[in-house]
Write an enzyme that holds these catalytic residues in place. Structure first.
Site, PDB file in Angstrom:
ATOM      1  N   GLN A  12       4.043   9.551   1.647  1.00 43.40           N
ATOM      2  CA  GLN A  12       2.699  10.138   1.554  1.00 43.40           C
ATOM      3  C   GLN A  12       2.196  10.589   2.929  1.00 43.40           C
ATOM      4  O   GLN A  12       1.686  11.697   3.082  1.00 43.40           O
ATOM      5  CB  GLN A  12       1.719   9.115   0.947  1.00 43.40           C
ATOM      6  N   TYR A 138       2.812  -8.002   1.740  1.00 40.35           N
ATOM      7  CA  TYR A 138       2.585  -6.789   2.547  1.00 40.35           C
ATOM      8  C   TYR A 138       1.638  -7.094   3.707  1.00 40.35           C
ATOM      9  O   TYR A 138       1.913  -6.760   4.862  1.00 40.35           O
ATOM     10  CB  TYR A 138       1.998  -5.716   1.622  1.00 40.35           C
ATOM     11  N   LYS A 142       2.346  -7.083   7.706  1.00 38.01           N
ATOM     12  CA  LYS A 142       1.576  -6.253   8.652  1.00 38.01           C
ATOM     13  C   LYS A 142       0.966  -7.130   9.748  1.00 38.01           C
ATOM     14  O   LYS A 142       0.937  -6.743  10.920  1.00 38.01           O
ATOM     15  CB  LYS A 142       0.476  -5.473   7.919  1.00 38.01           C
TER      16      LYS A 142
END
Ligand code: NAD
Ligand code: SER
Length: 306
Positions: A12, A138, A142
């Site tokens: 994206q 996730y 991070k």
């Protein structure tokens, strides 16, 4: 002369970052790489970023000076395959930081996310420095990645720069398995004249940003004077914030027949653990960041282009 390598270029963000970098710096100076190459324009390479020697060969052969590392498994997909998400997200980052540690490349961009925050984080205007207790794999990857970036900067002088993107809204490429994806899918439903079933509840406020702002922020932080980059974990970055209900109300002004229903699924728990809005004073102060697109402008651009 700088030579940039964008890894995860078919995704994206990568799709739009590559085209903006190429228009600014020349096509030959921006190399795209991804596992999937069917939609990439030359120069591009098929690359598995977990393959350290293939990555190293590409970088050396092409004389790459900086890497934009966009490979990751995002929040919703990550919850379905936690160990795979951890391994991909961490291994690829460390492979690239090592190239910078050896001075094979000069600079690294690696995005973090609002997912570094968690249920105990203050939700409104979340500050740069605050409680961080991410509860998705996730978010954990991070958060660990941010600390690795700071570690490589402090111990090896690696020039790594990072921003915590909010949910990104764009029309050129479909999103890749995140919790904020509803804010793109809703436009596709409106365009097709199909009622939209939101997987988040009506009042779930999340920070969001139009892709053009995110790409500009990425290039601006990479072009900033290194001394101005005071935070080497990752910068808070703010654009807009809205709930599914508020976004729907804005879209309905363009598509009066459009309808929405709400059927929260497992992604609701993830969204509930994230901030509703972000304070990005440090990014403003240190490297002059400011977003341009408000919700109304985003809705108009999405409706015109999808
Ligand atoms: P995406 O899923 O659309 O794109 C990721 C790309 O990486 C894909 O094209 C995929 O084929 C590629 N890829 C996967 N494994 C690979 C491997 N082993 N080697 C090479 N390529 C591989 O993701 P995106 O939305 O463009 O996000 C890019 C980065 O920005 C990620 O780090 C993500 O965490 C971060 N981010 C995105 C958002 C968002 O809203 N899109 C928000 C916050 C942070
Ligand atoms: N848009 C991303 C996600 O929802 C945030 O990092 O996973």
């Amino acid at each position: 002369m700088e030579k940039s390598l964008v890894i995860g270029a078919a995704g994206q963000i990568g799709t739009e970052l590559v085209s903006e970098l190429r228009s600014k710096r020349g096509i030959a100076n921006v190399i795209a790489a991804d596992l999937r190459v069917d939609n990439l324009a030359s120069p591009f390479y098929e690359l598995d970023a977990t393959n350290e020697s293939a990555l190293r060969d590409l970088v050396l052969n092409e004389g790459v000076t900086e890497i934009y590392h966009l490979v990751a498994i995002l929040s919703a997909t990550g919850e379905k395959a936690p160990k795979r998400a951890w391994e991909l997200n961490m291994k690829t980052l460390l492979n690239i930081l090592d190239l910078a540690k050896e001075r094979i490349i000069q600079r690294v961009f690696w995005p973090s996310s609002i997912a570094v925050f968690g249920p105990s984080t203050p939700k409104i205007k979340t500050p740069q420095f605050t409680v961080m207790d991410p509860n998705t794999v996730y978010g954990i990857s991070k958060s660990a990645g941010e600390l690795w970036c700071q570690y490589y900067f402090e111990n090896y002088g690696v020039d790594v720069r990072s921003i915590r993107y909010p949910g990104l809204i764009s029309w050129k490429t479909m999103p890749g398995g995140g919790t904020t994806d509803y804010a793109i899918e809703i436009f596709h439903s409106a365009r097709k004249g199909i009622d939209f079933r939101s997987f988040l509840g009506p009042d779930t406020r999340l920070p969001m940003m139009y892709m053009d702002d995110a790409v500009r922020a990425t290039i601006e932080i990479m072009e900033a004077d290194p001394d101005s980059i005071k935070i080497r974990t990752s910068y808070n970055l703010s654009g807009v914030d809205f709930t599914p209900r508020e976004l729907f109300d804005e879209i309905k002004k363009i598509y009066p027949e459009f309808n929405i229903t709400f059927k929260p699924d497992s992604r609701q728990k993830i969204a509930d653990s994230w901030p509703g809005s972000i304070d990005d004073s440090e990014a403003k102060l240190d490297w002059g960041w400011n977003h341009k697109f408000d919700t109304k402008a985003i809705v108009k651009l999405m409706s015109d282009n999808i």
